[in-house]
Design an enzyme around this catalytic site. Structure first.
Site, PDB file in Angstrom:
ATOM      1  N   GLY A 192       0.852  -1.190   0.000  1.00 16.70           N
ATOM      2  CA  GLY A 192       0.000   0.000   0.000  1.00 16.70           C
ATOM      3  C   GLY A 192       0.885   1.238   0.000  1.00 16.70           C
ATOM      4  O   GLY A 192       2.101   1.156  -0.235  1.00 16.70           O
ATOM      5  N   ALA A 193       0.285   2.385   0.297  1.00 16.59           N
ATOM      6  CA  ALA A 193       1.057   3.634   0.255  1.00 16.59           C
ATOM      7  C   ALA A 193       2.234   3.599   1.216  1.00 16.59           C
ATOM      8  O   ALA A 193       3.328   4.084   0.894  1.00 16.59           O
ATOM      9  CB  ALA A 193       0.149   4.817   0.587  1.00 16.59           C
ATOM     10  N   SER A 209      -4.945   1.541   0.222  1.00 19.49           N
ATOM     11  CA  SER A 209      -4.496   2.903  -0.118  1.00 19.49           C
ATOM     12  C   SER A 209      -5.041   3.384  -1.461  1.00 19.49           C
ATOM     13  O   SER A 209      -5.432   4.549  -1.595  1.00 19.49           O
ATOM     14  CB  SER A 209      -2.968   2.954  -0.164  1.00 19.49           C
ATOM     15  OG  SER A 209      -2.416   2.540   1.051  1.00 19.49           O
ATOM     16  N   ALA A 239      -8.442   5.043  -1.483  1.00 20.84           N
ATOM     17  CA  ALA A 239      -8.656   6.317  -0.778  1.00 20.84           C
ATOM     18  C   ALA A 239      -8.997   7.412  -1.776  1.00 20.84           C
ATOM     19  O   ALA A 239      -8.301   7.617  -2.760  1.00 20.84           O
ATOM     20  CB  ALA A 239      -7.408   6.696   0.006  1.00 20.84           C
ATOM     21  N   GLN A 240     -10.075   8.112  -1.496  1.00 21.16           N
ATOM     22  CA  GLN A 240     -10.544   9.103  -2.466  1.00 21.16           C
ATOM     23  C   GLN A 240     -10.337  10.526  -1.983  1.00 21.16           C
ATOM     24  O   GLN A 240      -9.858  11.384  -2.704  1.00 21.16           O
ATOM     25  CB  GLN A 240     -12.046   8.910  -2.695  1.00 21.16           C
ATOM     26  CG  GLN A 240     -12.415   7.547  -3.162  1.00 21.16           C
ATOM     27  CD  GLN A 240     -13.915   7.367  -3.072  1.00 21.16           C
ATOM     28  OE1 GLN A 240     -14.657   7.913  -3.874  1.00 21.16           O
ATOM     29  NE2 GLN A 240     -14.366   6.640  -2.084  1.00 21.16           N
ATOM     30  N   ARG A 260     -14.773  12.189  13.304  1.00 26.59           N
ATOM     31  CA  ARG A 260     -15.454  11.008  12.762  1.00 26.59           C
ATOM     32  C   ARG A 260     -16.274  10.244  13.790  1.00 26.59           C
ATOM     33  O   ARG A 260     -17.404   9.847  13.526  1.00 26.59           O
ATOM     34  CB  ARG A 260     -14.425  10.061  12.162  1.00 26.59           C
ATOM     35  CG  ARG A 260     -14.072  10.469  10.787  1.00 26.59           C
ATOM     36  CD  ARG A 260     -13.289   9.418  10.085  1.00 26.59           C
ATOM     37  NE  ARG A 260     -13.308   9.736   8.671  1.00 26.59           N
ATOM     38  CZ  ARG A 260     -12.499   9.212   7.782  1.00 26.59           C
ATOM     39  NH1 ARG A 260     -11.613   8.330   8.156  1.00 26.59           N
ATOM     40  NH2 ARG A 260     -12.591   9.543   6.528  1.00 26.59           N
ATOM     41  N   GLU A 319      -1.182   1.954   8.463  1.00 27.27           N
ATOM     42  CA  GLU A 319      -2.320   1.591   9.327  1.00 27.27           C
ATOM     43  C   GLU A 319      -1.950   0.531  10.360  1.00 27.27           C
ATOM     44  O   GLU A 319      -2.608   0.419  11.410  1.00 27.27           O
ATOM     45  CB  GLU A 319      -3.484   1.101   8.446  1.00 27.27           C
ATOM     46  CG  GLU A 319      -4.790   0.990   9.187  1.00 27.27           C
ATOM     47  CD  GLU A 319      -5.989   0.783   8.270  1.00 27.27           C
ATOM     48  OE1 GLU A 319      -5.909   1.144   7.070  1.00 27.27           O
ATOM     49  OE2 GLU A 319      -7.004   0.255   8.758  1.00 27.27           O
ATOM     50  N   LEU A 342      -3.159   8.778   4.737  1.00 29.76           N
ATOM     51  CA  LEU A 342      -2.257   8.840   3.582  1.00 29.76           C
ATOM     52  C   LEU A 342      -1.015   9.654   3.954  1.00 29.76           C
ATOM     53  O   LEU A 342       0.104   9.334   3.550  1.00 29.76           O
ATOM     54  CB  LEU A 342      -2.966   9.475   2.379  1.00 29.76           C
ATOM     55  CG  LEU A 342      -4.036   8.598   1.705  1.00 29.76           C
ATOM     56  CD1 LEU A 342      -4.756   9.392   0.609  1.00 29.76           C
ATOM     57  CD2 LEU A 342      -3.431   7.335   1.121  1.00 29.76           C
TER      58      LEU A 342
HETATM   59  C1  LIG Z   1     -12.305   3.277   0.798  1.00 30.16           C
HETATM   60  C2  LIG Z   1     -11.238   3.977   1.599  1.00 30.16           C
HETATM   61  C3  LIG Z   1     -11.102   5.359   1.500  1.00 30.16           C
HETATM   62  C4  LIG Z   1     -10.111   6.014   2.242  1.00 30.16           C
HETATM   63  N1  LIG Z   1      -9.939   7.371   2.083  1.00 30.16           N
HETATM   64  C5  LIG Z   1      -8.893   7.980   2.711  1.00 30.16           C
HETATM   65  C6  LIG Z   1      -8.593   9.357   2.449  1.00 30.16           C
HETATM   66  O1  LIG Z   1      -9.257  10.024   1.658  1.00 30.16           O
HETATM   67  N2  LIG Z   1      -7.523   9.903   3.091  1.00 30.16           N
HETATM   68  C7  LIG Z   1      -6.728   9.207   3.964  1.00 30.16           C
HETATM   69  O2  LIG Z   1      -5.771   9.753   4.503  1.00 30.16           O
HETATM   70  N3  LIG Z   1      -6.998   7.901   4.202  1.00 30.16           N
HETATM   71  C8  LIG Z   1      -8.037   7.277   3.596  1.00 30.16           C
HETATM   72  N4  LIG Z   1      -8.291   5.948   3.834  1.00 30.16           N
HETATM   73  C9  LIG Z   1      -7.396   5.234   4.747  1.00 30.16           C
HETATM   74  C10 LIG Z   1      -6.091   4.953   4.062  1.00 30.16           C
HETATM   75  O3  LIG Z   1      -6.256   4.799   2.689  1.00 30.16           O
HETATM   76  C11 LIG Z   1      -5.450   3.687   4.606  1.00 30.16           C
HETATM   77  O4  LIG Z   1      -5.533   3.638   5.973  1.00 30.16           O
HETATM   78  C12 LIG Z   1      -3.992   3.668   4.232  1.00 30.16           C
HETATM   79  O5  LIG Z   1      -3.868   3.902   2.860  1.00 30.16           O
HETATM   80  C13 LIG Z   1      -3.366   2.367   4.648  1.00 30.16           C
HETATM   81  O6  LIG Z   1      -2.173   2.220   3.959  1.00 30.16           O
HETATM   82  P1  LIG Z   1      -1.216   1.039   4.337  1.00 30.16           P
HETATM   83  O7  LIG Z   1      -0.107   1.090   3.365  1.00 30.16           O
HETATM   84  O8  LIG Z   1      -0.897   1.076   5.770  1.00 30.16           O
HETATM   85  O9  LIG Z   1      -2.128  -0.284   4.116  1.00 30.16           O
HETATM   86  P2  LIG Z   1      -2.818  -0.837   2.792  1.00 30.16           P
HETATM   87  O10 LIG Z   1      -2.960   0.175   1.763  1.00 30.16           O
HETATM   88  O11 LIG Z   1      -4.050  -1.540   3.257  1.00 30.16           O
HETATM   89  O12 LIG Z   1      -1.765  -1.907   2.274  1.00 30.16           O
HETATM   90  C14 LIG Z   1      -1.481  -3.081   2.992  1.00 30.16           C
HETATM   91  C15 LIG Z   1      -0.712  -4.037   2.110  1.00 30.16           C
HETATM   92  O13 LIG Z   1      -0.287  -5.155   2.871  1.00 30.16           O
HETATM   93  C16 LIG Z   1      -0.578  -6.348   2.139  1.00 30.16           C
HETATM   94  N5  LIG Z   1      -0.694  -7.450   3.097  1.00 30.16           N
HETATM   95  C17 LIG Z   1      -1.691  -7.690   3.991  1.00 30.16           C
HETATM   96  N6  LIG Z   1      -1.426  -8.815   4.669  1.00 30.16           N
HETATM   97  C18 LIG Z   1      -0.244  -9.299   4.219  1.00 30.16           C
HETATM   98  C19 LIG Z   1       0.538 -10.452   4.506  1.00 30.16           C
HETATM   99  N7  LIG Z   1       0.158 -11.369   5.388  1.00 30.16           N
HETATM  100  N8  LIG Z   1       1.691 -10.624   3.811  1.00 30.16           N
HETATM  101  C20 LIG Z   1       2.098  -9.731   2.864  1.00 30.16           C
HETATM  102  N9  LIG Z   1       1.384  -8.638   2.557  1.00 30.16           N
HETATM  103  C21 LIG Z   1       0.229  -8.425   3.226  1.00 30.16           C
HETATM  104  C22 LIG Z   1      -1.844  -6.000   1.389  1.00 30.16           C
HETATM  105  O14 LIG Z   1      -2.066  -6.883   0.314  1.00 30.16           O
HETATM  106  C23 LIG Z   1      -1.520  -4.576   0.939  1.00 30.16           C
HETATM  107  O15 LIG Z   1      -0.718  -4.567  -0.203  1.00 30.16           O
HETATM  108  C24 LIG Z   1      -9.271   5.282   3.096  1.00 30.16           C
HETATM  109  C25 LIG Z   1      -9.423   3.892   3.197  1.00 30.16           C
HETATM  110  C26 LIG Z   1     -10.392   3.233   2.461  1.00 30.16           C
HETATM  111  C27 LIG Z   1     -10.523   1.748   2.589  1.00 30.16           C
END
Ligand SMILES: Cc1cc2nc3c(=O)[nH]c(=O)nc-3n(C[C@H](O)[C@H](O)[C@H](O)COP(=O)(O)OP(=O)(O)OC[C@H]3O[C@@H](n4cnc5c(N)ncnc54)[C@H](O)[C@@H]3O)c2cc1C
Length: 401
Positions: free
Chosen positions: A15-16, A45, A48-49, A273, A365, A381
């Site tokens: 993700g991001a 990520s 996220a809109q 929220r 996250e 983000l």
């Molecule tokens: C619909 C939606 C809208 C949102 N809008 C916003 C917004 O406008 N602004 C904002 O700031 N935030 C927003 N959020 C929240 C934000 O997008 C997320 O919290 C953030 O992007 C999480 O990023 P991350 O990289 O931590 O996790 P993620 O983007 O969830 O990435 C996690 C990664 O880990 C991988 N993974 C999981 N388990 C394993 C494993 N066992 N082994 C290997 N890989 C694994 C997954 O496949 C994925 O690639 C939104 C979230 C959603 C769902």
């Protein structure tokens, strides 16, 4: 099982936060691999809109941003992590721009919206596909680098080794093990799995299942606030194709308000929220909600108050999706109800994103503390970019030592 490869930095999740970490670690000169459960594109990520916060307004500052975070978290956030988040927001935005993210502009500056809990207009957007734009730019940058990609590698275990950590995976070809000087956990939250257990809707991607947090805790890492899960106030409730969709909070930033069955405003639509979600649940419980055509509880989000120009610039994707289902949010209000969305807590980290275990880092996250028990929109983000960048740099130093 003997490790089949060795890297300075191994990032788990694409993700991001994982992509920002991997890109930053490559920029710091490390040998990097990014391992992810399915494809590199699969994550929350990219869904996220709404946007990403950074204090660019003339009446704004990182200090005001930090005050808003602390207040929205009910003073449960870690002030040092909050200070890092808000003071590095501007440089993180410029870093993303250098990698190709084109934030929406107007009147010679960024187009800024005010999001729930914020005292100033602070939310930058890329239309209403901000997460998609950020992950695309980061992924393309990483793919052009010498960094290794390991798709279809689901983390199953972590063990300390003499030179760092050994991670074990389930892959399409069977079990695999990889050694690294430093490991960065960026595997996101668990709201998809949690919603299934609760029998509720979730905005999350099916890969958001939380096992990596459990693996880290079993390895000895400390966690905090894991019980604090966040509901997005505005889940789509009807039509059925929009159930579980998170209606961007920018609808409310651009004038939409929440109304009960009698057409009355019953809460500050731009409150934090947790307060807005609770107000909707309470309104329905006191009999002032409405029912969707398939009998689900809801209230109205009066999107007809959004100026068409604002909607066309900042909500094109949302408009397209509703209009595709024969509902025009600019001419009729839409049904909404809170939906499970975000894991506020997570692994305890320091300001360099290191967990309580040596050489094991976490960001995004999966990490806790930056938002306390209640995150503000647009700060996730930002957390991915700010702490991903820090984690990549710190893990590169550790991994190459
Ligand atoms: C619909 C939606 C809208 C949102 N809008 C916003 C917004 O406008 N602004 C904002 O700031 N935030 C927003 N959020 C929240 C934000 O997008 C997320 O919290 C953030 O992007 C999480 O990023 P991350 O990289 O931590 O996790 P993620 O983007 O969830 O990435 C996690 C990664 O880990 C991988 N993974 C999981 N388990 C394993 C494993 N066992 N082994 C290997 N890989 C694994 C997954 O496949 C994925 O690639 C939104 C979230 C959603 C769902």
């Amino acid at each position: 099982m003997r490790p089949r490869a060795s890297f300075d930095v191994l990032v788990i999740g694409s993700g991001a936060s994982g992509l920002a970490t991997a890109t930053s670690a490559v920029q710091a000169g490390a040998q990097v691999a990014i391992a992810t459960k399915t494809t590199l594109q699969a994550c929350n990520s990219a869904k996220a809109q709404g946007g990403i916060q950074a204090a660019f307004g003339e009446d704004d500052s990182p200090e005001l941003h930090a005050e808003d975070v602390m207040r929205s978290s009910h003073d449960t956030a870690n002030p040092r992590l909050v200070e890092v988040l808000t003071s590095e927001a501007q440089s993180a935005i410029h870093w993303l721009e250098d990698l190709g993210v084109a934030f929406t502009r107007s009147n010679g500056g960024y187009r800024l919206a005010r999001c729930g809990g914020a005292s100033r207009k602070r939310l930058l957007q890329v239309g209403d596909r901000t997460g998609h734009a950020i992950t695309k730019a980061l992924r393309e940058t990483y793919e052009e680098s010498a960094g290794e990609e390991l798709p279809h590698h689901a983390l199953r275990g972590l063990e300390p080794s003499q030179s760092g950590w050994v991670a074990s995976f389930e892959t399409k070809e069977g079990p695999a093990a990889i050694e690294a000087g430093a490991v960065v956990l960026a595997a996101g939250g668990r709201c998809f799995a949690e919603a299934e257990v609760r029998g509720e809707l979730s905005t999350n991607h099916p890969n958001a299942t939380g096992e990596v947090t459990r693996i880290a805790v079993e390895a000895g890492a400390e966690a905090r606030d894991l019980d604090a899960l966040q509901y997005h106030p505005n889940g789509g409730a009807w039509p059925s194709t929009m159930q579980g969709y998170s209606i961007p909070e920018t609808t409310r930033a651009y004038g939409a308000v929440l109304l009960n069955a009698d057409g009355e405003e019953f809460t500050d639509s731009l409150g934090p929220r947790d307060a807005v979600s609770q107000a909707i649940v309470d309104e329905v419980e006191r009999g002032k909600g409405v029912l969707t055509p398939d009998g689900r509880p809801a209230v109205w989000l009066d999107t007809t108050r959004i100026a068409p120009d604002d909607a066309e610039i900042s909500l094109p994707y949302m408009l397209r999706r509703y209009r595709g289902a024969n509902i025009d949010p600019l001419t009729e209000p839409i049904y909404t109800y809170p939906v499970l969305h975000y894991q506020n807590g997570g692994l305890v980290i320091d300001e360099h994103a290191e967990t309580t275990l040596d050489g094991l880092f976490a960001c995004g996250e999966i990490a806790g503390g930056t938002h306390g028990r209640n995150r503000m929109m647009g700060n996730s983000l930002l957390e991915c970019a700010v702490f991903g960048r820090r984690a990549g740099k710190a893990a590169a130093e550790r991994g190459r030592a």
